[in-house]
Design a protein around this motif. Structure first.
Motif, PDB file in Angstrom:
ATOM      1  N   GLY A 295       0.807  -1.357  -0.012  1.00 52.54           N
ATOM      2  CA  GLY A 295      -0.010  -0.108  -0.045  1.00 52.54           C
ATOM      3  C   GLY A 295       0.649   1.237  -0.035  1.00 52.54           C
ATOM      4  N   SER A 319      -8.303  -2.687   1.348  1.00 54.16           N
ATOM      5  CA  SER A 319      -9.150  -2.525   0.305  1.00 54.16           C
ATOM      6  C   SER A 319      -8.147  -2.005  -0.796  1.00 54.16           C
ATOM      7  CB  SER A 319     -10.542  -1.548   0.282  1.00 54.16           C
ATOM      8  OG  SER A 319     -11.087  -1.351  -0.791  1.00 54.16           O
ATOM      9  N   SER A 320      -7.191  -0.782  -0.412  1.00 56.11           N
ATOM     10  CA  SER A 320      -6.409  -0.197  -1.227  1.00 56.11           C
ATOM     11  C   SER A 320      -5.370  -1.160  -2.093  1.00 56.11           C
ATOM     12  CB  SER A 320      -5.807   1.063  -0.536  1.00 56.11           C
ATOM     13  OG  SER A 320      -4.597   0.213   0.356  1.00 56.11           O
ATOM     14  N   VAL A 321      -5.156  -2.273  -1.480  1.00 55.15           N
ATOM     15  CA  VAL A 321      -4.213  -3.375  -2.131  1.00 55.15           C
ATOM     16  C   VAL A 321      -4.729  -4.412  -2.817  1.00 55.15           C
ATOM     17  CG1 VAL A 321      -2.512  -2.712  -0.402  1.00 55.15           C
ATOM     18  CG2 VAL A 321      -3.903  -4.644  -0.067  1.00 55.15           C
ATOM     19  N   GLY A 322      -6.149  -4.359  -2.903  1.00 59.57           N
ATOM     20  CA  GLY A 322      -6.933  -5.295  -3.794  1.00 59.57           C
ATOM     21  C   GLY A 322      -7.581  -6.663  -2.872  1.00 59.57           C
ATOM     22  N   SER A 357     -12.674   2.337  -5.021  1.00 60.99           N
ATOM     23  CA  SER A 357     -11.641   2.125  -5.721  1.00 60.99           C
ATOM     24  C   SER A 357     -10.174   2.133  -4.888  1.00 60.99           C
ATOM     25  CB  SER A 357     -11.391   3.417  -6.797  1.00 60.99           C
ATOM     26  OG  SER A 357     -11.090   4.534  -6.110  1.00 60.99           O
ATOM     27  N   PRO A 358      -9.277   1.380  -5.400  1.00 65.21           N
ATOM     28  CA  PRO A 358      -7.795   1.537  -4.610  1.00 65.21           C
ATOM     29  C   PRO A 358      -7.562   2.799  -4.127  1.00 65.21           C
ATOM     30  CG  PRO A 358      -7.882  -0.077  -6.394  1.00 65.21           C
ATOM     31  CD  PRO A 358      -9.133   0.499  -6.355  1.00 65.21           C
ATOM     32  N   THR A 359      -7.709   3.725  -4.904  1.00 67.72           N
ATOM     33  CA  THR A 359      -7.232   4.842  -4.805  1.00 67.72           C
ATOM     34  C   THR A 359      -7.791   5.804  -3.523  1.00 67.72           C
ATOM     35  OG1 THR A 359      -6.486   5.405  -7.083  1.00 67.72           O
ATOM     36  CG2 THR A 359      -6.811   7.461  -5.902  1.00 67.72           C
ATOM     37  N   ALA A 362      -7.248   4.326  -0.292  1.00 68.88           N
ATOM     38  CA  ALA A 362      -5.979   4.657   0.333  1.00 68.88           C
ATOM     39  C   ALA A 362      -6.204   6.038   0.776  1.00 68.88           C
ATOM     40  CB  ALA A 362      -4.825   4.735  -0.990  1.00 68.88           C
TER      41      ALA A 362
END
Length: 381
Positions: A295, A319-322, A357-359, A362
Motif C-alpha cells: 500500500g 481494500s487499497s491493495v486489492g 477504488s484502490p485510490t 488509500a
C-alpha cells in the motif's frame, strides 16, 4: 428495390431490363453506364433469382462492376445482397471488408459468409468489423473461441452480449476470467443465460454492488458464506494450521519477514493473496510488512490501524491493495484472534457500504491514520 430508388431513382431500372439494353450498357465504358449495368444485372437476379450460387462468369461480372461503383451503390448492393444465398462469394467478401457502413448488413446477415471468411475479417479488418462479427447471430464455437483468444476488450464485450453465439463452457470460463480486468464484460456476462452458478460465484468477487445484487438474486448467492469460502480458497486450498506450527513474533522473525517481503516485492510476486495466507498462518509480521509495502504505507501506520478501536482504517488499507470486501469480515475475525481482540468493533461495518477504488481507499486510510510522526522526525533529522 426500395433502397436503390431512394439513393438514385434515375439509375434504378423500373423492371427487369432487356438483354439488348444490358448489352448496350456493357459496351459503354462510362462510370454511369457501369453502375446502371450493375443495377440492371441485380434487377434481373431479383426478378429471377439464381438457383443456389450464380454462375462463375456472372459472379465475375458482378465483382468487376462493384469494384468500380460509387459508395452509395456499394451500400445499396450490400443491403440487397445481405440475405441472398445466391450472391457471389467473392463479391460478398469484398463488401464485407469495405468500410463498416457498407459491410455491416453483410456481416450481420449474409448466409454466404463462412467461418474462414469471418476469421479473416477478425484478423484483417477494423475494430468495428470485428465487433460486427462478434454480434453476428448464431456464430459458431470456432468463431467465438477466436474472439476470446484475441482478447480485444470491445470485441469480447460484443460477444458477451450475443445470446445466440455458440460459446463453450471453457469459453465462458475464459470470458469470466477476462472480466477481472475488463469491467464492461461483467454486466453482459452476469445476465447471459449461459453463465453457470459456479462461474457466477467466481465473478461475484470482483463486480460492483449493483451486479452483486443481480447475481445474488439470480443464483441465490449467500454473500457471508461466499466470503468465508473465498478466504479459505485464495490461490488454492490453504493448509489447516495448528497454533503450535508457528513461532511467535520476535525481532529476529520480524526482520526475516521484512526481508522476505522485500524479495517478493523486487521479484513482482508480492500479492494480496499472500497477506491472506499470512493471517491464516498466524504470521503477523509478514502481514504488517506486506500490507505496508503493497500500500505504500509505513509499518507504524499499519500497526496503528491494527490496534485501533474500529476496523475502518484497516479495511481501507486492505481494500487499497486489492483484498475483496467479501473476504474482509472473515479476515478480521482471524486478526482479532492474533491481536488480542483488536481492531475493536466500534463503528459501523464500512465494508457493507459498497466497493471503493484502490485510490479512494488509500486516501481514506491516510485521512484516518494521519502521517507517521516517527517517520517525519527521521526525515527531518
Amino acid at each position: 428495390m426500395t433502397v436503390l430508388v431512394q439513393l438514385n431513382s434515375s439509375r434504378m431500372p423500373e423492371r427487369a431490363p432487356r438483354a439488348e439494353d444490358l448489352l448496350a450498357l456493357a459496351r459503354n465504358n462510362s462510370t454511369d453506364a457501369r453502375q446502371r449495368l450493375l443495377l440492371g444485372v441485380l434487377a434481373l437476379c431479383d426478378a429471377s433469382p439464381p438457383d443456389g450460387q450464380m454462375s462463375p462468369i456472372l459472379g465475375e461480372i458482378f465483382l468487376f462492376l462493384a469494384r468500380q461503383a460509387e459508395r452509395d451503390i456499394r451500400k445499396a448492393l450490400a443491403d440487397r445482397l445481405a440475405h441472398a444465398d445466391w450472391a457471389p462469394p467473392a463479391l460478398v467478401n469484398v463488401l464485407a471488408l469495405d468500410e463498416i457502413e457498407i459491410a455491416a448488413p453483410i456481416l450481420a446477415s449474409s448466409p454466404v459468409l463462412q467461418d474462414d471468411d469471418l476469421l479473416q475479417i477478425l484478423i484483417e479488418a477494423s475494430l468495428d468489423h470485428q465487433i460486427a462479427v462478434a454480434r453476428r447471430p448464431q456464430i459458431s464455437g470456432r468463431i467465438a473461441d477466436a474472439v476470446i483468444e484475441r482478447a480485444v476488450p470491445a470485441v469480447l464485450t460484443a460477444l458477451a452480449t450475443n445470446r445466440t453465439a455458440q460459446i463453450s463452457g471453457e469459453g465462458f470460463r475464459r470470458l469470466v476470467e477476462h472480466s477481472r480486468r475488463i469491467a464492461a464484460l461483467r454486466g453482459p456476462l452476469s445476465r447471459h443465460p449461459g453463465l453457470s452458478q459456479a462461474l457466477a460465484e467466481q465473478m461475484y468477487h470482483w463486480v460492483g454492488s449493483a451486479l452483486r445484487e443481480s447475481i445474488t438474486t439470480r443464483f441465490q448467492v449467500d454473500e457471508r458464506k461466499l466470503g468465508t469460502a473465498v478466504y479459505d480458497a485464495v490461490e488454492g486450498v490453504l493448509r489447516q494450521a495448528r497454533p503450535e506450527d508457528f513461532a511467535p513474533d520476535t525481532p529476529e522473525r520480524e526482520e526475516m519477514e521484512r526481508r522476505l517481503v522485500a524479495k517478493l516485492q523486487a521479484a513482482g510476486q508480492l500479492k494480496p493473496a499472500m497477506l491472506i495466507r499470512a493471517v491464516r498462518e498466524r504470521r503477523m509480521s509478514l502481514l504488517v510488512h506486506g500490507l505496508a509495502t503493497l500500500g505504500g504505507y509505513t509499518v507504524n501506520q499499519i500497526r496503528q490501524a491494527l490496534n485501533s478501536p474500529t476496523p475502518e482504517a484497516l479495511y481501507y488499507a486492505c481494500s487499497s491493495v486489492g483484498i475483496d470486501r467479501a473476504v474482509f469480515p472473515s479476515l478480521l475475525v482471524e486478526l482479532r484472534k492474533l491481536n488480542h481482540g483488536l481492531p475493536g468493533d466500534l463503528g459501523k461495518p464500512v465494508w457493507q457500504r459498497g466497493s471503493l477504488s484502490p485510490t479512494s481507499a488509500a486516501r481514506a486510510f491516510r485521512a484516518i491514520i494521519g502521517p507517521d510522526q516517527d517517520e517525519q522526525q527521521r526525515i527531518a533529522v
